[in-house]
Motif scaffolding. Structure first.
Motif, PDB file in Angstrom:
ATOM      1  N   TRP A 121       1.112  -1.262  -4.925  1.00  0.00           N
ATOM      2  CA  TRP A 121       2.262  -1.591  -5.755  1.00  0.00           C
ATOM      3  C   TRP A 121       2.355  -3.120  -5.873  1.00  0.00           C
ATOM      4  O   TRP A 121       1.657  -3.844  -5.167  1.00  0.00           O
ATOM      5  N   SER A 130      -2.881   3.146 -13.418  1.00  0.00           N
ATOM      6  CA  SER A 130      -4.127   2.490 -13.801  1.00  0.00           C
ATOM      7  C   SER A 130      -4.869   3.383 -14.802  1.00  0.00           C
ATOM      8  O   SER A 130      -4.486   4.531 -15.043  1.00  0.00           O
ATOM      9  N   ASP A 170      -5.851   6.448 -13.027  1.00  0.00           N
ATOM     10  CA  ASP A 170      -4.731   7.372 -12.859  1.00  0.00           C
ATOM     11  C   ASP A 170      -4.496   8.176 -14.132  1.00  0.00           C
ATOM     12  O   ASP A 170      -4.211   9.380 -14.088  1.00  0.00           O
ATOM     13  N   PRO A 205      -8.673   4.102   0.245  1.00  0.00           N
ATOM     14  CA  PRO A 205      -7.804   5.059  -0.453  1.00  0.00           C
ATOM     15  C   PRO A 205      -7.071   6.042   0.457  1.00  0.00           C
ATOM     16  O   PRO A 205      -6.600   7.078  -0.002  1.00  0.00           O
ATOM     17  N   HIS A 241       0.868  -1.184   0.000  1.00  0.00           N
ATOM     18  CA  HIS A 241       0.000   0.000   0.000  1.00  0.00           C
ATOM     19  C   HIS A 241       0.902   1.230   0.000  1.00  0.00           C
ATOM     20  O   HIS A 241       1.469   1.610   1.014  1.00  0.00           O
ATOM     21  N   ASN A 266      -1.073   6.152  -2.318  1.00  0.00           N
ATOM     22  CA  ASN A 266      -2.386   5.545  -2.080  1.00  0.00           C
ATOM     23  C   ASN A 266      -2.635   4.301  -2.915  1.00  0.00           C
ATOM     24  O   ASN A 266      -3.682   3.666  -2.774  1.00  0.00           O
ATOM     25  N   ARG A 267      -1.729   3.958  -3.817  1.00  0.00           N
ATOM     26  CA  ARG A 267      -1.951   2.845  -4.734  1.00  0.00           C
ATOM     27  C   ARG A 267      -1.316   1.559  -4.215  1.00  0.00           C
ATOM     28  O   ARG A 267      -0.386   1.597  -3.399  1.00  0.00           O
ATOM     29  N   LEU A 317       5.312   0.265  -9.699  1.00  0.00           N
ATOM     30  CA  LEU A 317       4.018   0.930  -9.845  1.00  0.00           C
ATOM     31  C   LEU A 317       3.864   1.383 -11.290  1.00  0.00           C
ATOM     32  O   LEU A 317       4.755   2.038 -11.845  1.00  0.00           O
TER      33      LEU A 317
END
Length: 304
Positions: free
Chosen positions: A99, A126, A129, A68, A41, A96-97, A123
């Motif tokens: 990995w 998306s 994103d 999130p 995270h 926040n993503r 990373l």
């Protein structure tokens, strides 16, 4: 993911576990017993402990460990921006993503991996994103623990776009300290800084060392590659070595702001200090196919 330089030593290890929300974490242990914990995270280091088990990173007791939300503490990675701008959330989206572990990282120089235990993370943007930041990239992060117990983060960001893009970045490091009134920073003398408490007005640091009596939120510009944080009460010094990161963020919310933050304890400002290696004033621009590299290494020195 490798156990470099310690394949025959069972005391050095890379272990993948899960937190209470089912998010994978990687625990690194070197032969002497120092450890680091990295969450997928945010690709975020959440713990860095000495061989005696002493925790060196601060994490709030009210931190939220579920996307999130960004985790309040450790070393969040602020990318592709620091601060607020446009459609992007504050400090960008990388923190926040989720990995992934990079099982096929590009080869790095032998000097970077010798005697270290480390993990490689990756990373990519998306579709969501790309709607808010329409640039294709690959962000590779190697987090390593040296034989001496230093914590190192090596970032490689590649533009796989057909057009240039620019970004800023900061390793927003929350150091665990005894008491904010007992701490000083050296290495920022005579530098210009942008004061976020004064609409980013530019000032010049006048003191021989930076000490703390109230809220601070500054970006020091074009610093040297070595900064030291002296914790007098605990008789220890954090040393920050950085490459490709010309700026330094210094932040402590102090009493009033602490009470307005839902994921931060009212009195916790006394026991943390953020000092970031960063590239903020002059964003980094990558042409198609270009790659940027930045490196941060944290070490601890005890004094008598």
């Amino acid at each position: 993911m490798k156990d470099s330089g310690a394949a025959s030593d069972q005391r050095a290890a890379v272990e993948v576990t899960k937190d209470r929300n089912g998010i994978e974490q990687v625990v690194l242990r070197n032969p002497r017993g120092a450890s680091a914990k990295i969450s997928l995270h945010g690709g975020q280091a959440l713990s860095w402990r000495t061989e005696r088990g002493e925790e060196l990173l601060f994490t709030s007791t009210k931190a939220i460990f579920k996307p999130p939300h960004a985790v309040r503490g450790g070393i969040p990675i602020c990318f592709p921006q620091f601060g607020n701008r446009g459609l992007l959330e504050q400090h960008g989206f990388a923190r926040n993503r989720i990995w992934v572990i990079d099982d096929n990282p590009p080869p790095l120089k032998p000097s970077d991996s010798h005697g270290k235990v480390y993990v490689d993370l990756l990373l990519k943007p998306s579709e969501e994103d790309l709607k808010i930041w329409p640039h294709s990239f690959e962000f590779r992060l190697r987090v390593s623990l040296t034989a001496d117990g230093n914590l190192a983060l090596l970032s490689r960001i590649r533009n796989i776009n057909c057009k240039p893009f620019s970004f800023s970045i900061a390793y927003h490091t929350y150091f665990a300290i005894s008491d904010i009134s007992e701490v000083r920073i050296e290495g920022l003398e005579t530098l210009d800084y942008l004061d976020n408490l004064c609409q980013r007005e530019r000032f010049t640091e006048q003191g021989d060392a930076l000490t703390f009596e109230s809220e601070i939120d500054r970006v020091y510009l074009s610093s040297s590659d070595k900064i030291a944080i002296f914790d007098h009460e605990r008789k220890r010094t954090f040393v920050i070595h950085k490459e490709g990161l010309p700026d330094v963020v210094v932040w402590n919310p102090w009493e009033r702001k602490s009470k307005s933050m839902a994921d931060f304890g009212d009195e916790e400002y006394k026991h943390m200090l953020c000092v970031d290696g960063a590239a903020i004033e002059k964003p980094i621009t990558l042409k198609p196919g270009e790659e940027w590299t930045g490196r941060l290494e944290l070490s601890l020195v005890h004094s008598s």
